[in-house]
Design a protein around this motif. Structure first.
Motif, PDB file in Angstrom:
ATOM      1  N   LYS A  85       0.836  -1.202   0.000  1.00 40.25           N
ATOM      2  CA  LYS A  85       0.000   0.000   0.000  1.00 40.25           C
ATOM      3  C   LYS A  85       0.872   1.254   0.000  1.00 40.25           C
ATOM      4  O   LYS A  85       1.741   1.418   0.860  1.00 40.25           O
ATOM      5  CB  LYS A  85      -0.924   0.022   1.222  1.00 40.25           C
ATOM      6  CG  LYS A  85      -1.877   1.213   1.246  1.00 40.25           C
ATOM      7  CD  LYS A  85      -2.846   1.113   2.388  1.00 40.25           C
ATOM      8  CE  LYS A  85      -3.783   2.316   2.432  1.00 40.25           C
ATOM      9  NZ  LYS A  85      -4.560   2.489   1.188  1.00 40.25           N
ATOM     10  N   ARG A  86       0.604   2.133  -0.945  1.00 38.75           N
ATOM     11  CA  ARG A  86       1.327   3.399  -1.045  1.00 38.75           C
ATOM     12  C   ARG A  86       0.517   4.483  -0.339  1.00 38.75           C
ATOM     13  O   ARG A  86      -0.509   4.934  -0.843  1.00 38.75           O
ATOM     14  CB  ARG A  86       1.552   3.775  -2.507  1.00 38.75           C
ATOM     15  CG  ARG A  86       2.510   2.836  -3.225  1.00 38.75           C
ATOM     16  CD  ARG A  86       2.860   3.380  -4.593  1.00 38.75           C
ATOM     17  NE  ARG A  86       3.971   2.643  -5.181  1.00 38.75           N
ATOM     18  CZ  ARG A  86       4.777   3.127  -6.117  1.00 38.75           C
ATOM     19  NH1 ARG A  86       4.581   4.365  -6.575  1.00 38.75           N
ATOM     20  NH2 ARG A  86       5.765   2.406  -6.599  1.00 38.75           N
ATOM     21  N   LEU A  87       0.992   4.901   0.848  1.00 39.37           N
ATOM     22  CA  LEU A  87       0.310   5.956   1.585  1.00 39.37           C
ATOM     23  C   LEU A  87       0.562   7.312   0.941  1.00 39.37           C
ATOM     24  O   LEU A  87      -0.295   8.208   1.000  1.00 39.37           O
ATOM     25  CB  LEU A  87       0.763   5.963   3.040  1.00 39.37           C
ATOM     26  CG  LEU A  87       0.566   4.653   3.811  1.00 39.37           C
ATOM     27  CD1 LEU A  87       1.019   4.815   5.249  1.00 39.37           C
ATOM     28  CD2 LEU A  87      -0.878   4.196   3.749  1.00 39.37           C
ATOM     29  N   VAL A  88       1.750   7.500   0.387  1.00 37.22           N
ATOM     30  CA  VAL A  88       2.071   8.655  -0.447  1.00 37.22           C
ATOM     31  C   VAL A  88       2.620   8.092  -1.750  1.00 37.22           C
ATOM     32  O   VAL A  88       3.472   7.201  -1.736  1.00 37.22           O
ATOM     33  CB  VAL A  88       3.099   9.581   0.226  1.00 37.22           C
ATOM     34  CG1 VAL A  88       3.550  10.680  -0.729  1.00 37.22           C
ATOM     35  CG2 VAL A  88       2.519  10.194   1.499  1.00 37.22           C
ATOM     36  N   ASP A  89       2.127   8.612  -2.879  1.00 34.13           N
ATOM     37  CA  ASP A  89       2.410   7.986  -4.173  1.00 34.13           C
ATOM     38  C   ASP A  89       2.950   9.022  -5.161  1.00 34.13           C
ATOM     39  O   ASP A  89       2.198   9.821  -5.714  1.00 34.13           O
ATOM     40  CB  ASP A  89       1.118   7.364  -4.716  1.00 34.13           C
ATOM     41  CG  ASP A  89       1.359   6.449  -5.910  1.00 34.13           C
ATOM     42  OD1 ASP A  89       2.523   6.295  -6.310  1.00 34.13           O
ATOM     43  OD2 ASP A  89       0.372   5.914  -6.442  1.00 34.13           O
ATOM     44  N   GLU A  90       4.274   9.029  -5.324  1.00 35.51           N
ATOM     45  CA  GLU A  90       4.947   9.877  -6.312  1.00 35.51           C
ATOM     46  C   GLU A  90       4.541  11.349  -6.169  1.00 35.51           C
ATOM     47  O   GLU A  90       4.158  12.013  -7.138  1.00 35.51           O
ATOM     48  CB  GLU A  90       4.675   9.372  -7.733  1.00 35.51           C
ATOM     49  CG  GLU A  90       5.180   7.960  -7.972  1.00 35.51           C
ATOM     50  CD  GLU A  90       4.902   7.456  -9.374  1.00 35.51           C
ATOM     51  OE1 GLU A  90       4.146   8.134 -10.115  1.00 35.51           O
ATOM     52  OE2 GLU A  90       5.430   6.396  -9.751  1.00 35.51           O
ATOM     53  N   ALA A  91       4.644  11.864  -4.960  1.00 34.42           N
ATOM     54  CA  ALA A  91       4.216  13.235  -4.668  1.00 34.42           C
ATOM     55  C   ALA A  91       5.349  14.230  -4.904  1.00 34.42           C
ATOM     56  O   ALA A  91       6.493  13.993  -4.535  1.00 34.42           O
ATOM     57  CB  ALA A  91       3.730  13.341  -3.226  1.00 34.42           C
ATOM     58  N   ASP A  92       4.987  15.345  -5.529  1.00 32.73           N
ATOM     59  CA  ASP A  92       5.889  16.482  -5.689  1.00 32.73           C
ATOM     60  C   ASP A  92       5.282  17.673  -4.959  1.00 32.73           C
ATOM     61  O   ASP A  92       4.078  17.938  -5.081  1.00 32.73           O
ATOM     62  CB  ASP A  92       6.081  16.831  -7.164  1.00 32.73           C
ATOM     63  CG  ASP A  92       6.884  15.777  -7.902  1.00 32.73           C
ATOM     64  OD1 ASP A  92       8.014  15.477  -7.485  1.00 32.73           O
ATOM     65  OD2 ASP A  92       6.371  15.244  -8.908  1.00 32.73           O
ATOM     66  N   LEU A  93       6.115  18.389  -4.217  1.00 39.26           N
ATOM     67  CA  LEU A  93       5.613  19.514  -3.423  1.00 39.26           C
ATOM     68  C   LEU A  93       6.761  20.463  -3.124  1.00 39.26           C
ATOM     69  O   LEU A  93       7.874  20.025  -2.841  1.00 39.26           O
ATOM     70  CB  LEU A  93       5.010  19.002  -2.103  1.00 39.26           C
ATOM     71  CG  LEU A  93       4.533  20.043  -1.091  1.00 39.26           C
ATOM     72  CD1 LEU A  93       3.287  20.750  -1.612  1.00 39.26           C
ATOM     73  CD2 LEU A  93       4.224  19.381   0.249  1.00 39.26           C
ATOM     74  N   VAL A  94       6.485  21.757  -3.201  1.00 37.37           N
ATOM     75  CA  VAL A  94       7.468  22.773  -2.845  1.00 37.37           C
ATOM     76  C   VAL A  94       6.832  23.717  -1.831  1.00 37.37           C
ATOM     77  O   VAL A  94       5.715  24.197  -2.041  1.00 37.37           O
ATOM     78  CB  VAL A  94       7.934  23.574  -4.080  1.00 37.37           C
ATOM     79  CG1 VAL A  94       8.869  24.702  -3.655  1.00 37.37           C
ATOM     80  CG2 VAL A  94       8.625  22.658  -5.079  1.00 37.37           C
ATOM     81  N   VAL A  95       7.533  23.953  -0.718  1.00 39.21           N
ATOM     82  CA  VAL A  95       7.091  24.926   0.287  1.00 39.21           C
ATOM     83  C   VAL A  95       8.159  26.012   0.335  1.00 39.21           C
ATOM     84  O   VAL A  95       9.197  25.853   0.974  1.00 39.21           O
ATOM     85  CB  VAL A  95       6.913  24.282   1.676  1.00 39.21           C
ATOM     86  CG1 VAL A  95       6.243  25.266   2.625  1.00 39.21           C
ATOM     87  CG2 VAL A  95       6.099  22.998   1.590  1.00 39.21           C
ATOM     88  N   PRO A  96       7.927  27.136  -0.345  1.00 36.26           N
ATOM     89  CA  PRO A  96       8.962  28.176  -0.415  1.00 36.26           C
ATOM     90  C   PRO A  96       8.931  29.090   0.797  1.00 36.26           C
ATOM     91  O   PRO A  96       7.887  29.265   1.447  1.00 36.26           O
ATOM     92  CB  PRO A  96       8.580  28.945  -1.685  1.00 36.26           C
ATOM     93  CG  PRO A  96       7.102  28.776  -1.795  1.00 36.26           C
ATOM     94  CD  PRO A  96       6.776  27.428  -1.205  1.00 36.26           C
ATOM     95  N   PRO A  97      10.053  29.706   1.129  1.00 35.52           N
ATOM     96  CA  PRO A  97      10.075  30.698   2.203  1.00 35.52           C
ATOM     97  C   PRO A  97       9.109  31.843   1.888  1.00 35.52           C
ATOM     98  O   PRO A  97       8.946  32.250   0.738  1.00 35.52           O
ATOM     99  CB  PRO A  97      11.525  31.193   2.211  1.00 35.52           C
ATOM    100  CG  PRO A  97      12.305  30.121   1.533  1.00 35.52           C
ATOM    101  CD  PRO A  97      11.388  29.516   0.523  1.00 35.52           C
ATOM    102  N   GLY A  98       8.450  32.337   2.936  1.00 36.44           N
ATOM    103  CA  GLY A  98       7.568  33.471   2.767  1.00 36.44           C
ATOM    104  C   GLY A  98       6.173  33.133   2.292  1.00 36.44           C
ATOM    105  O   GLY A  98       5.382  34.042   2.016  1.00 36.44           O
ATOM    106  N   LYS A  99       5.842  31.856   2.209  1.00 29.41           N
ATOM    107  CA  LYS A  99       4.532  31.441   1.721  1.00 29.41           C
ATOM    108  C   LYS A  99       3.872  30.468   2.696  1.00 29.41           C
ATOM    109  O   LYS A  99       4.543  29.732   3.418  1.00 29.41           O
ATOM    110  CB  LYS A  99       4.645  30.754   0.355  1.00 29.41           C
ATOM    111  CG  LYS A  99       5.227  31.636  -0.740  1.00 29.41           C
ATOM    112  CD  LYS A  99       4.303  32.789  -1.095  1.00 29.41           C
ATOM    113  CE  LYS A  99       4.856  33.614  -2.245  1.00 29.41           C
ATOM    114  NZ  LYS A  99       3.969  34.757  -2.588  1.00 29.41           N
TER     115      LYS A  99
END
Length: 264
Positions: free
Chosen positions: A14-28
């Motif tokens: 079971k894939r709980l997270v599946d090929e996820a892309d995410l960016v959390v930039p400074p100031g946001k």
């Protein structure tokens, strides 16, 4: 900047997270939303280094998170989990101080106390400093942990240009309307200070009001990401949540629809 690149986390088949892309930039402020079991909390645990991806990479300012020493990681990110068990009869002040007293932060005792007092006041708990944590309500306990995390963000001496991340998992779940505004307003303040802020929310209206970007997850996958007007779409939300959804409409029969006012 905190980044997930093609990240998968699997338990057995079971894939709980599946090929996820995410960016959390400074100031946001980035908000992850989605139904129960979508993989939101698992992705946050990957981003903070609590667990390691089965595949893919988590990066902190371009460095593999698994290579960042524990002391630096404590300095670079503060986490508020969905639930935290604390059975000892610590006072509110003592719990908040845990965020400032990390070895290597280098604060004097009087500085730590002043910082903890300010953080307690920031989450609306001024006057609670000597109250026992075990005697607080669920919402009050959650705000104590947010105060602890604020101390952790403010306490360490940072090299010039170093940023930090503030990660919160459903911080408003136990809070009333007023305290939701206080907590999410503090998240926005941290972003204005240049921190990368990631917050998991179930309330889509709060996400739309406070987040610069919304990430919609379903069955471990990132289904959409962007500003609210590009993600909170009728067809997409209907498909993800499995029920009819209509955005930007007043509920039927004139039922009031209430959101906090978000100033500049």
């Amino acid at each position: 900047m905190l980044e997930a690149q093609d990240v998968t986390f699997a338990v057995g088949a079971k894939r709980l997270v599946d090929e996820a892309d995410l960016v959390v930039p400074p100031g946001k402020v980035v908000s992850i939303v989605g139904p129960n079991g979508a993989g939101k909390s698992t992705l946050l645990k990957l981003l903070c280094g609590e667990i390691h991806p089965t595949e893919g990479t988590i990066l902190l300012e371009g460095r593999d998170l698994e290579e960042v020493p524990a002391g630096e990681l404590a300095r670079r990110r503060a986490v508020v989990s969905q639930s935290t068990v604390l059975s000892f009869p610590f006072t509110v002040l003592e719990v908040a101080l845990l965020g400032a007293s990390v070895p290597g932060f280098g604060m004097r005792d009087e500085q730590m106390v002043a910082l903890a007092m300010d953080s307690i006041e920031a989450v609306g708990l001024k006057g609670f400093e000597e109250r026992l944590y075990t005697e607080l309500s669920g919402g009050e306990r959650q705000r104590v942990h947010i105060a602890r995390a604020l101390c952790q963000l403010e306490a360490p001496e940072r090299p010039p240009g170093e940023t930090a991340a503030f990660l919160l998992d459903e911080p408003t779940a136990s809070l009333d309307f007023s305290h939701q505004s206080i907590v999410l307003g503090e998240a926005r303040r941290q972003a204005r200070l240049g921190r990368a802020v990631l917050v998991i929310l179930h309330d889509l209206n709060l996400a739309a009001a406070y987040a610069d970007e919304i990430v919609l997850m379903h069955r471990g996958r990132v289904m959409a990401r962007g500003p609210a007007e590009e993600v909170l779409l009728d067809d997409l939300l209907t498909d993800v949540y499995g029920c009819p959804v209509r955005t930007n409409t007043v509920p039927a029969d004139g039922v009031p629809f209430v959101l906090p006012y978000v100033g500049a």
